[in-house]
Design a protein around this motif. Sequence first.
Motif, PDB file in Angstrom:
ATOM      1  N   VAL A  84      34.857  34.647  36.078  1.00 34.35           N
ATOM      2  CA  VAL A  84      34.886  34.932  37.517  1.00 34.35           C
ATOM      3  C   VAL A  84      33.496  35.336  38.004  1.00 34.35           C
ATOM      4  O   VAL A  84      33.014  34.870  39.043  1.00 34.35           O
ATOM      5  CB  VAL A  84      35.918  36.033  37.828  1.00 34.35           C
ATOM      6  CG1 VAL A  84      35.797  36.505  39.274  1.00 34.35           C
ATOM      7  CG2 VAL A  84      37.327  35.534  37.547  1.00 34.35           C
ATOM      8  N   HIS A  85      32.843  36.198  37.261  1.00 31.96           N
ATOM      9  CA  HIS A  85      31.519  36.697  37.630  1.00 31.96           C
ATOM     10  C   HIS A  85      30.511  35.558  37.735  1.00 31.96           C
ATOM     11  O   HIS A  85      29.744  35.468  38.695  1.00 31.96           O
ATOM     12  CB  HIS A  85      31.072  37.733  36.599  1.00 31.96           C
ATOM     13  CG  HIS A  85      29.838  38.479  36.964  1.00 31.96           C
ATOM     14  ND1 HIS A  85      28.573  38.000  36.690  1.00 31.96           N
ATOM     15  CD2 HIS A  85      29.662  39.682  37.583  1.00 31.96           C
ATOM     16  CE1 HIS A  85      27.677  38.870  37.115  1.00 31.96           C
ATOM     17  NE2 HIS A  85      28.311  39.889  37.665  1.00 31.96           N
ATOM     18  N   ASN A  92      42.167  39.471  44.204  1.00 25.33           N
ATOM     19  CA  ASN A  92      43.326  39.307  43.334  1.00 25.33           C
ATOM     20  C   ASN A  92      43.056  40.036  42.018  1.00 25.33           C
ATOM     21  O   ASN A  92      42.167  39.632  41.265  1.00 25.33           O
ATOM     22  CB  ASN A  92      43.588  37.827  43.080  1.00 25.33           C
ATOM     23  CG  ASN A  92      44.916  37.574  42.402  1.00 25.33           C
ATOM     24  OD1 ASN A  92      45.268  38.244  41.443  1.00 25.33           O
ATOM     25  ND2 ASN A  92      45.659  36.599  42.910  1.00 25.33           N
ATOM     26  N   PRO A  93      43.794  41.107  41.701  1.00 27.11           N
ATOM     27  CA  PRO A  93      43.520  41.882  40.485  1.00 27.11           C
ATOM     28  C   PRO A  93      43.618  41.079  39.197  1.00 27.11           C
ATOM     29  O   PRO A  93      43.036  41.470  38.182  1.00 27.11           O
ATOM     30  CB  PRO A  93      44.586  42.986  40.527  1.00 27.11           C
ATOM     31  CG  PRO A  93      44.946  43.122  41.960  1.00 27.11           C
ATOM     32  CD  PRO A  93      44.857  41.731  42.512  1.00 27.11           C
ATOM     33  N   TYR A  94      44.354  39.971  39.207  1.00 22.28           N
ATOM     34  CA  TYR A  94      44.443  39.160  37.999  1.00 22.28           C
ATOM     35  C   TYR A  94      43.088  38.561  37.619  1.00 22.28           C
ATOM     36  O   TYR A  94      42.844  38.247  36.446  1.00 22.28           O
ATOM     37  CB  TYR A  94      45.480  38.054  38.167  1.00 22.28           C
ATOM     38  CG  TYR A  94      46.887  38.529  37.907  1.00 22.28           C
ATOM     39  CD1 TYR A  94      47.393  38.603  36.614  1.00 22.28           C
ATOM     40  CD2 TYR A  94      47.702  38.937  38.961  1.00 22.28           C
ATOM     41  CE1 TYR A  94      48.681  39.071  36.377  1.00 22.28           C
ATOM     42  CE2 TYR A  94      48.992  39.394  38.726  1.00 22.28           C
ATOM     43  CZ  TYR A  94      49.472  39.470  37.434  1.00 22.28           C
ATOM     44  OH  TYR A  94      50.739  39.938  37.196  1.00 22.28           O
ATOM     45  N   LEU A  95      42.196  38.401  38.583  1.00 16.70           N
ATOM     46  CA  LEU A  95      40.865  37.871  38.280  1.00 16.70           C
ATOM     47  C   LEU A  95      40.074  38.818  37.377  1.00 16.70           C
ATOM     48  O   LEU A  95      39.170  38.390  36.663  1.00 16.70           O
ATOM     49  CB  LEU A  95      40.090  37.623  39.572  1.00 16.70           C
ATOM     50  CG  LEU A  95      40.640  36.556  40.514  1.00 16.70           C
ATOM     51  CD1 LEU A  95      39.783  36.467  41.775  1.00 16.70           C
ATOM     52  CD2 LEU A  95      40.723  35.209  39.826  1.00 16.70           C
ATOM     53  N   GLU A  96      40.418  40.105  37.413  1.00 20.09           N
ATOM     54  CA  GLU A  96      39.686  41.068  36.603  1.00 20.09           C
ATOM     55  C   GLU A  96      39.856  40.819  35.109  1.00 20.09           C
ATOM     56  O   GLU A  96      39.032  41.225  34.302  1.00 20.09           O
ATOM     57  CB  GLU A  96      40.136  42.490  36.953  1.00 20.09           C
ATOM     58  CG  GLU A  96      39.869  42.875  38.398  1.00 20.09           C
ATOM     59  CD  GLU A  96      40.364  44.278  38.710  1.00 20.09           C
ATOM     60  OE1 GLU A  96      40.037  45.211  37.940  1.00 20.09           O
ATOM     61  OE2 GLU A  96      41.094  44.447  39.705  1.00 20.09           O
ATOM     62  N   TYR A 117      39.373  31.585  42.606  1.00 17.03           N
ATOM     63  CA  TYR A 117      40.779  31.519  42.175  1.00 17.03           C
ATOM     64  C   TYR A 117      41.236  30.069  42.033  1.00 17.03           C
ATOM     65  O   TYR A 117      41.867  29.691  41.035  1.00 17.03           O
ATOM     66  CB  TYR A 117      41.657  32.262  43.189  1.00 17.03           C
ATOM     67  CG  TYR A 117      43.118  32.332  42.809  1.00 17.03           C
ATOM     68  CD1 TYR A 117      43.613  33.412  42.091  1.00 17.03           C
ATOM     69  CD2 TYR A 117      44.001  31.326  43.187  1.00 17.03           C
ATOM     70  CE1 TYR A 117      44.963  33.478  41.745  1.00 17.03           C
ATOM     71  CE2 TYR A 117      45.347  31.385  42.841  1.00 17.03           C
ATOM     72  CZ  TYR A 117      45.820  32.466  42.129  1.00 17.03           C
ATOM     73  OH  TYR A 117      47.144  32.525  41.781  1.00 17.03           O
ATOM     74  N   LEU A 118      40.911  29.248  43.029  1.00 18.04           N
ATOM     75  CA  LEU A 118      41.378  27.865  43.036  1.00 18.04           C
ATOM     76  C   LEU A 118      40.682  27.032  41.968  1.00 18.04           C
ATOM     77  O   LEU A 118      41.337  26.346  41.175  1.00 18.04           O
ATOM     78  CB  LEU A 118      41.150  27.255  44.418  1.00 18.04           C
ATOM     79  CG  LEU A 118      41.597  25.805  44.597  1.00 18.04           C
ATOM     80  CD1 LEU A 118      43.104  25.671  44.394  1.00 18.04           C
ATOM     81  CD2 LEU A 118      41.183  25.272  45.958  1.00 18.04           C
ATOM     82  N   PRO A 136      36.434  33.785  51.387  1.00 18.70           N
ATOM     83  CA  PRO A 136      36.431  32.379  50.957  1.00 18.70           C
ATOM     84  C   PRO A 136      35.868  32.190  49.553  1.00 18.70           C
ATOM     85  O   PRO A 136      36.269  31.268  48.843  1.00 18.70           O
ATOM     86  CB  PRO A 136      35.538  31.694  52.006  1.00 18.70           C
ATOM     87  CG  PRO A 136      35.593  32.587  53.197  1.00 18.70           C
ATOM     88  CD  PRO A 136      35.701  33.970  52.656  1.00 18.70           C
ATOM     89  N   LEU A 137      34.939  33.060  49.148  1.00 18.13           N
ATOM     90  CA  LEU A 137      34.344  32.924  47.815  1.00 18.13           C
ATOM     91  C   LEU A 137      35.351  33.292  46.732  1.00 18.13           C
ATOM     92  O   LEU A 137      35.473  32.590  45.718  1.00 18.13           O
ATOM     93  CB  LEU A 137      33.097  33.789  47.706  1.00 18.13           C
ATOM     94  CG  LEU A 137      32.008  33.547  48.757  1.00 18.13           C
ATOM     95  CD1 LEU A 137      30.777  34.389  48.454  1.00 18.13           C
ATOM     96  CD2 LEU A 137      31.652  32.069  48.828  1.00 18.13           C
TER      97      LEU A 137
END
Length: 263
Positions: free
Chosen positions: A21-22, A11-15, A227-228, A221-222
């Motif tokens: 996120v990292h 999902n590009p929004y995670l960037e 995201y969740l 899954p990771l």
Amino acid sequence: MQTTNPLPGMNPYLEGSWADVHTALIGFIREAVSEQLPMDLNARAEEEIEIQVDDATRNYRADVGVNELWPQGLPPLQAAIVSQGVMAVAEPEIIDVEELPHRWVEINDADGRLITVIEVLSPSNKTGVGRDTYLQRQLDLISAGVNLVEIDFLRQGQPVCRFEVAQTLRPATGTRYIVMATRALRPSRREIYYCPLREALPTIRVPLRPQDGDVALALQPLIDRVYLTGRYWQTSRRPLPAPALPAEDAKWMEETLQAAGLR
């Protein structure tokens, strides 16, 4: 409103929140890998602090955290100086310099010998001096006979594939991410996993010692878990982090987010 990852893959929004996120992804990778390792191997999440100094990068192990003792950012003056009242002390402008953590997962044997390193790339690994530093680390690990797995889920910055590898990559027909593995037994060979935006992320092979089978690391899954647990559906109404998607991918993603009730 849908709270699970509405996209089939990355999902590009995670960037746009990559530091968080990292950190989460490193922990989830360590957990997933550790469950499959032979009994005499272990997986550890490691960290260094990268600090930019005069166009050079310094790396430091983060062994001890220092808490802020002074609410204003400065210690008090000595009591004797205050009581004399003869010295006017100028107040400096305070600038906080960001310390960039470099985190990775490494697999070691019981004697501490480094077997495999799993890198999740950050923006600092793909731009400027930080990229040069990373490329040297990449070369050092491969030259030392260490397996290296590199996960690049960032569209920004320059690829860290060396020129001879970059020249042979399959041309991209749309937005994609990439994973690259290098085995200690075949240091001149790269195992490339292409990760198109519209497809689920692959389950990749993580190499260990010659006598061991590979670990299967399911990436989708990771990312879905990141995201969740990070509640990243809350960011879907913000502008997409740069760079912009190609027109066809942008249209597809907008339609997918609308269908998920995120628009």
